[in-house]
Design a protein around this motif. Structure first.
Motif, PDB file in Angstrom:
ATOM      1  N   GLU A 209      11.659 -54.721  -5.435  1.00  0.00           N
ATOM      2  CA  GLU A 209      13.014 -54.288  -5.767  1.00  0.00           C
ATOM      3  C   GLU A 209      14.067 -54.958  -4.892  1.00  0.00           C
ATOM      4  O   GLU A 209      15.114 -55.415  -5.379  1.00  0.00           O
ATOM      5  CB  GLU A 209      13.103 -52.765  -5.640  1.00  0.00           C
ATOM      6  N   ARG A 210      13.807 -55.037  -3.586  1.00  0.00           N
ATOM      7  CA  ARG A 210      14.800 -55.622  -2.678  1.00  0.00           C
ATOM      8  C   ARG A 210      14.946 -57.116  -2.892  1.00  0.00           C
ATOM      9  O   ARG A 210      16.063 -57.652  -2.881  1.00  0.00           O
ATOM     10  CB  ARG A 210      14.429 -55.318  -1.229  1.00  0.00           C
ATOM     11  N   LEU A 211      13.843 -57.808  -3.108  1.00  0.00           N
ATOM     12  CA  LEU A 211      13.934 -59.249  -3.343  1.00  0.00           C
ATOM     13  C   LEU A 211      14.608 -59.542  -4.677  1.00  0.00           C
ATOM     14  O   LEU A 211      15.394 -60.489  -4.784  1.00  0.00           O
ATOM     15  CB  LEU A 211      12.545 -59.889  -3.305  1.00  0.00           C
ATOM     16  N   ARG A 212      14.342 -58.739  -5.677  1.00  0.00           N
ATOM     17  CA  ARG A 212      14.997 -58.940  -6.966  1.00  0.00           C
ATOM     18  C   ARG A 212      16.516 -58.801  -6.836  1.00  0.00           C
ATOM     19  O   ARG A 212      17.276 -59.597  -7.416  1.00  0.00           O
ATOM     20  CB  ARG A 212      14.462 -57.941  -8.004  1.00  0.00           C
ATOM     21  N   ALA A 213      16.952 -57.832  -6.048  1.00  0.00           N
ATOM     22  CA  ALA A 213      18.386 -57.634  -5.857  1.00  0.00           C
ATOM     23  C   ALA A 213      19.008 -58.829  -5.152  1.00  0.00           C
ATOM     24  O   ALA A 213      20.092 -59.306  -5.527  1.00  0.00           O
ATOM     25  CB  ALA A 213      18.638 -56.357  -5.062  1.00  0.00           C
ATOM     26  N   ILE A 214      18.342 -59.337  -4.111  1.00  0.00           N
ATOM     27  CA  ILE A 214      18.862 -60.492  -3.376  1.00  0.00           C
ATOM     28  C   ILE A 214      18.870 -61.730  -4.266  1.00  0.00           C
ATOM     29  O   ILE A 214      19.839 -62.511  -4.279  1.00  0.00           O
ATOM     30  CB  ILE A 214      18.033 -60.734  -2.104  1.00  0.00           C
ATOM     31  N   ALA A 215      17.787 -61.934  -5.020  1.00  0.00           N
ATOM     32  CA  ALA A 215      17.717 -63.096  -5.911  1.00  0.00           C
ATOM     33  C   ALA A 215      18.823 -63.049  -6.960  1.00  0.00           C
ATOM     34  O   ALA A 215      19.444 -64.080  -7.275  1.00  0.00           O
ATOM     35  CB  ALA A 215      16.346 -63.143  -6.577  1.00  0.00           C
ATOM     36  N   THR A 216      19.087 -61.887  -7.492  1.00  0.00           N
ATOM     37  CA  THR A 216      20.155 -61.734  -8.485  1.00  0.00           C
ATOM     38  C   THR A 216      21.510 -62.053  -7.864  1.00  0.00           C
ATOM     39  O   THR A 216      22.333 -62.774  -8.444  1.00  0.00           O
ATOM     40  CB  THR A 216      20.146 -60.305  -9.052  1.00  0.00           C
ATOM     41  N   GLU A 217      21.732 -61.525  -6.660  1.00  0.00           N
ATOM     42  CA  GLU A 217      23.009 -61.744  -5.970  1.00  0.00           C
ATOM     43  C   GLU A 217      23.229 -63.218  -5.658  1.00  0.00           C
ATOM     44  O   GLU A 217      24.347 -63.730  -5.778  1.00  0.00           O
ATOM     45  CB  GLU A 217      23.020 -60.931  -4.675  1.00  0.00           C
ATOM     46  N   ARG A 218      22.170 -63.920  -5.266  1.00  0.00           N
ATOM     47  CA  ARG A 218      22.305 -65.314  -4.822  1.00  0.00           C
ATOM     48  C   ARG A 218      22.080 -66.329  -5.940  1.00  0.00           C
ATOM     49  O   ARG A 218      22.189 -67.534  -5.715  1.00  0.00           O
ATOM     50  CB  ARG A 218      21.345 -65.592  -3.672  1.00  0.00           C
ATOM     51  N   GLY A 219      21.733 -65.847  -7.114  1.00  0.00           N
ATOM     52  CA  GLY A 219      21.531 -66.758  -8.232  1.00  0.00           C
ATOM     53  C   GLY A 219      20.222 -67.506  -8.180  1.00  0.00           C
ATOM     54  O   GLY A 219      20.083 -68.585  -8.790  1.00  0.00           O
ATOM     55  N   TRP A 220      19.248 -66.952  -7.472  1.00  0.00           N
ATOM     56  CA  TRP A 220      17.925 -67.575  -7.425  1.00  0.00           C
ATOM     57  C   TRP A 220      17.190 -67.302  -8.730  1.00  0.00           C
ATOM     58  O   TRP A 220      17.395 -66.277  -9.386  1.00  0.00           O
ATOM     59  CB  TRP A 220      17.095 -67.022  -6.271  1.00  0.00           C
ATOM     60  N   ARG A 221      16.302 -68.196  -9.091  1.00  0.00           N
ATOM     61  CA  ARG A 221      15.478 -68.009 -10.273  1.00  0.00           C
ATOM     62  C   ARG A 221      14.561 -66.800 -10.074  1.00  0.00           C
ATOM     63  O   ARG A 221      14.005 -66.594  -8.997  1.00  0.00           O
ATOM     64  CB  ARG A 221      14.640 -69.258 -10.529  1.00  0.00           C
ATOM     65  N   ILE A 222      14.403 -65.997 -11.123  1.00  0.00           N
ATOM     66  CA  ILE A 222      13.490 -64.859 -11.121  1.00  0.00           C
ATOM     67  C   ILE A 222      12.449 -65.109 -12.200  1.00  0.00           C
ATOM     68  O   ILE A 222      12.779 -65.386 -13.353  1.00  0.00           O
ATOM     69  CB  ILE A 222      14.221 -63.543 -11.381  1.00  0.00           C
ATOM     70  N   LEU A 223      11.173 -65.034 -11.798  1.00  0.00           N
ATOM     71  CA  LEU A 223      10.069 -65.292 -12.701  1.00  0.00           C
ATOM     72  C   LEU A 223       9.161 -64.063 -12.730  1.00  0.00           C
ATOM     73  O   LEU A 223       8.582 -63.699 -11.711  1.00  0.00           O
ATOM     74  CB  LEU A 223       9.266 -66.521 -12.248  1.00  0.00           C
ATOM     75  N   ASP A 224       9.048 -63.424 -13.883  1.00  0.00           N
ATOM     76  CA  ASP A 224       8.106 -62.323 -14.047  1.00  0.00           C
ATOM     77  C   ASP A 224       6.860 -62.889 -14.702  1.00  0.00           C
ATOM     78  O   ASP A 224       6.769 -63.033 -15.915  1.00  0.00           O
ATOM     79  CB  ASP A 224       8.739 -61.204 -14.885  1.00  0.00           C
ATOM     80  N   LEU A 225       5.894 -63.212 -13.836  1.00  0.00           N
ATOM     81  CA  LEU A 225       4.727 -63.960 -14.279  1.00  0.00           C
ATOM     82  C   LEU A 225       3.679 -63.053 -14.922  1.00  0.00           C
ATOM     83  O   LEU A 225       2.974 -63.460 -15.838  1.00  0.00           O
ATOM     84  CB  LEU A 225       4.124 -64.706 -13.078  1.00  0.00           C
TER      85      LEU A 225
END
Length: 230
Positions: A209-225
């Motif tokens: 949950e915390r990494l997803r929030a940071i990735a969303t904020e910073r525009g990092w790619r999110i991969l639900d593998l």
């Protein structure tokens, strides 16, 4: 510029936490007291997810059963662990992602906070020869036989900021520095934030949950593998 693909292992390429699951497995085969081990294992796992794990204390706990059983029994047990718990948790999607980078000519490395005894066979199963794991200290071998684990860690543990150090050491051993490589790093865990901030292409993979929030904020790619298992 060389391209490098770094992968965390547990819950990133593997749908389980291999360290936690190895502990469960050793309890199932009678190596530890079920109630006591589960309580301590769950406590350590909660600290890991919270980013407060003392890696040295945990490794002593996690390797104690194998240390007491000895190399021959532990290696045989790990083969059973691979068949019963690990292979079902390696998804086609994970295998395909690793192959995609290998086919593109990228250098592929698994960087994990789980120890090398547990993870070396898993990396081999995924077709990855380069593994940066927590290296377990071993006793001096006798009569040409290798030593066995002591419960201590050798060198810098590849956990949290230690992953940055271990990757830097790996690069230096090959005459490379951060500026010589274009790095993609896949991980599910907030514990790996330091390395994510260091690489060129961070990919939050099955993120907590915390990494997803940071990735969303910073525009990092999110991969639900895949769907995470226990």
């Amino acid at each position: 510029m060389k391209k490098l693909a770094l992968f965390d292992l547990d819950h990133t390429l593997l749908a389980i936490d291999s360290d936690y699951s190895w502990g469960v497995f050793t309890t199932q085969i009678g190596w530890t007291d079920p109630a006591e081990f589960k309580q301590r294992n769950d406590e350590f796992y909660a600290h890991y997810k919270a980013g407060t794990l003392d890696i040295h204390d945990y490794v002593r706990f996690a390797t104690d059963a194998a240390r007491l059983q000895g190399a021959e029994k532990s290696i045989a047990a790990h083969a059973d662990f691979m068949r019963s718990m690990v292979l079902p948790a390696i998804t086609p999607q994970a295998r395909a992602l690793v192959r995609q980078h290998q086919d593109a000519g990228d250098m592929v490395v698994i960087v994990t906070a789980t120890n090398d005894f547990v993870t070396r066979p898993i990396a081999s199963e995924l077709g990855v020869s380069e593994l940066l794991a927590v290296e377990l200290a071993r006793t001096q071998g006798v009569d040409g036989q290798p030593g066995w684990i002591t419960g201590d860690i050798h060198g810098v543990p590849s956990a949290r900021e230690g992953k940055v150090t271990r990757v830097a050491q790996w690069l230096a051993a090959r005459g490379l520095d951060w500026g010589d490589v274009d790095i993609t790093f896949y991980t599910d865990s907030i514990n790996d934030l330091a390395l994510m901030e260091k690489v060129n292409h961070p990919v939050a993979t099955n993120p907590d949950e915390r990494l997803r929030a940071i990735a969303t904020e910073r525009g990092w790619r999110i991969l639900d593998l895949f769907q995470k298992l226990t």
